[in-house]
Design an enzyme around this catalytic site. Structure first.
Site, short mmCIF file in Angstrom:
data_model
loop_
_atom_site.label_atom_id
_atom_site.label_comp_id
_atom_site.label_asym_id
_atom_site.label_seq_id
_atom_site.Cartn_x
_atom_site.Cartn_y
_atom_site.Cartn_z
CE LYS A 263 -13.27 38.58 -21.45
NZ LYS A 263 -11.80 38.50 -21.47
N GLY B 290 -12.45 27.16 -11.69
CA GLY B 290 -11.84 27.53 -10.42
C GLY B 290 -12.75 28.38 -9.56
P1 ADP Z 1 -14.95 29.75 -13.50
O1 ADP Z 1 -13.57 30.07 -12.90
O2 ADP Z 1 -15.79 28.96 -12.56
O3 ADP Z 1 -14.82 29.13 -14.86
P2 ADP Z 1 -15.22 32.43 -14.55
O4 ADP Z 1 -13.77 32.67 -14.30
O5 ADP Z 1 -15.68 32.33 -15.94
O6 ADP Z 1 -15.70 31.13 -13.70
O7 ADP Z 1 -16.07 33.62 -13.91
C1 ADP Z 1 -16.07 33.91 -12.55
C2 ADP Z 1 -16.34 35.38 -12.30
O8 ADP Z 1 -17.52 35.80 -12.98
C3 ADP Z 1 -16.58 35.65 -10.84
O9 ADP Z 1 -15.50 36.39 -10.33
C4 ADP Z 1 -17.89 36.45 -10.82
O10 ADP Z 1 -17.86 37.58 -9.96
C5 ADP Z 1 -18.03 36.90 -12.25
N1 ADP Z 1 -19.43 37.17 -12.61
C6 ADP Z 1 -20.49 36.36 -12.49
N2 ADP Z 1 -21.62 36.99 -12.87
C7 ADP Z 1 -21.27 38.23 -13.24
C8 ADP Z 1 -21.98 39.38 -13.70
N3 ADP Z 1 -23.30 39.34 -13.86
N4 ADP Z 1 -21.28 40.48 -13.98
C9 ADP Z 1 -19.95 40.53 -13.82
N5 ADP Z 1 -19.21 39.50 -13.38
C10 ADP Z 1 -19.87 38.36 -13.08
MG MG Z 2 -12.21 31.66 -13.34
#
Ligand code: ADP
Ligand code: MG
Length: 400
Positions: free
Chosen positions: A204, A357
């Site tokens: 997001k 994470g």
């Molecule tokens: P982080 O924990 O590293 O900060 P986020 O929690 O923001 O990362 O996002 C991780 C999630 O985003 C993953 O579960 C991944 O599947 C999802 N994601 C990545 N690209 C897409 C996409 N194009 N559409 C839907 N979900 C996505």
């Molecule tokens: Mg996350």
């Protein structure tokens, strides 16, 4: 910021707040098994240093969300056992947080010994919104110890009794883990070597708006992939089909794009994406240009040309911060973009930081050598708040 080297710990009772919130699974025999002990290993340098100097180490940590109840499935017993294996010494586990068992266990400690209090969230005052309730619990922690060491980076952004309140009552210092995290984030926020590239992805835009806004003042290049890139593509007037889109953020993102341009920040967006007919590993999928996303298709990864473009804009950077996967890396057909970006980062000659994470989980899941990064943060939420430029309560008290 005081470090543990500034404290005279010999023979003293030292309360250490650690992050032992490890993933567990049922072992099948009624007990629970740790599936990833990374957070326990991350606490070892501080524990070993304190033991080595004759401290009586009392560890405090939470596990899951027991919400003030002593739920047996959220006992720290598996953590005490693993810690004991890793340290090669017994680790006594108290049956309560600050009650009679905690006092008995602490009284029995000799110099260099280690004990663990039960899950601090068994006590509902630990994360109470009421300052007086947290202060009362903090006073009970302070009775158990002479000194406090903050080493749970994963919780250091939380206003909780064992994180920020107890630090106001005892002489305190940052542990090795918190210190190394803080040093890295200070460096990337205040004094990055250039070119400085930040790569953002994940699900997001709204989760990371604060980070983008804060970092736009500072970075040379901002690369955006993952689910959030579709809100950027929509802001540029492109059709995104049924991709993840935060329609209410489109105007904000238009503002960010304009701001990047004014500041001379190079904004790098995908040029192609992997689109699928459903959010599933088995769905029909194909690579298309970002100008050709059709209705009924959703973008689940950046495409090969985007991976090459991102790798190119990463290659000569001297500071790289990466937060958020480039695609749905949990499903094999959509993991290539994340792998390509992660591998490009490992080739960089400079400071490379992974925050978030799921990004850290992606590195492990995709089998990328963790030693290829300068720093993989142990605190997803804490690292994000740091990058947003916020003052974290647990860090603020350490600096007083
Ligand atoms: P982080 O924990 O590293 O900060 P986020 O929690 O923001 O990362 O996002 C991780 C999630 O985003 C993953 O579960 C991944 O599947 C999802 N994601 C990545 N690209 C897409 C996409 N194009 N559409 C839907 N979900 C996505
Ligand atoms: Mg996350």
């Amino acid at each position: 910021m005081q470090t543990i080297d500034d404290l005279d710990v010999a023979g003293r009772r030292v309360l250490v707040r650690a992050d032992f919130n490890v993933p567990l699974e049922d072992a099948g025999d009624g007990t629970r098994r740790i599936t990833d002990d990374g957070r326990i290993r991350a606490a070892l340098p501080t524990v070993e240093a304190l033991r080595g100097r004759g401290a009586r180490v009392i560890l405090a940590a939470h596990l899951g969300r027991p919400k003030g109840e002593a739920k047996p499935e959220l006992s720290l017993a598996p953590v005490a056992a693993r810690l004991s294996e890793l340290l090669g010494v017994p680790v006594a586990l108290a049956a309560d947080v600050t009650g009679p068992s905690a006092h008995a266990v602490v009284s029995a400690l000799g110099d260099g010994d280690v004990a663990l209090l039960e899950n601090v969230r068994y006590d509902r005052r630990e994360d109470s919104k009421d300052d007086a309730e947290r202060a009362a619990l903090a006073a009970e922690y302070a009775e158990l110890a002479d000194l406090f060491v903050s080493d749970g980076f994963g919780v250091v952004h939380r206003k909780q009794a064992s994180v920020s309140d107890v630090a106001t009552l005892l002489p305190h210092a940052a542990g090795r883990l918190v210190l190394s995290e803080v040093e890295v984030f200070r460096k990337v926020l205040q004094d990055p070597d250039r070119p400085y590239a930040v790569i953002l992805g994940g699900s997001k835009v709204s989760d990371k708006l604060g980070v983008i806004t804060n970092l736009l003042h500072n970075v040379d290049r901002l690369l955006v992939g993952g689910g959030m890139c579709f809100t950027f593509l929509a802001a540029l007037g492109k059709n995104v089909g049924s991709s993840l889109l935060e329609a209410d953020q489109v105007e904000t993102v238009k503002g960010l794009i304009a701001d990047a341009e004014t500041r001379g920040v190079e904004l790098v967006l995908p040029v192609d994406v992997v689109v699928a007919t459903a959010f599933s590993a088995d769905a029909e999928h194909k690579v298309v240009s970002v100008d050709d996303i059709e209705d009924g298709w959703m973008g689940l990864d950046i495409g090969p040309n985007s991976s090459a473009l991102f790798a190119d804009r990463i290659a000569d950077a001297r500071t790289v911060v990466w937060n958020g996967p480039m695609g749905v890396f949990e499903m094999t057909p959509y993991a290539d973009g994340t792998r390509a970006v992660a591998e490009a980062i490992t080739r960089v000659d400079g400071l490379t930081v992974v925050g978030g994470g799921d990004s850290a989980a992606a590195v492990r899941l995709l089998g990328i050598d963790e030693s290829g990064f300068s720093h993989i943060s142990t605190g997803g939420g804490a690292s994000l708040e740091f990058l947003e430029g916020r003052t974290l309560p647990g860090i603020a008290v350490l600096e007083d």
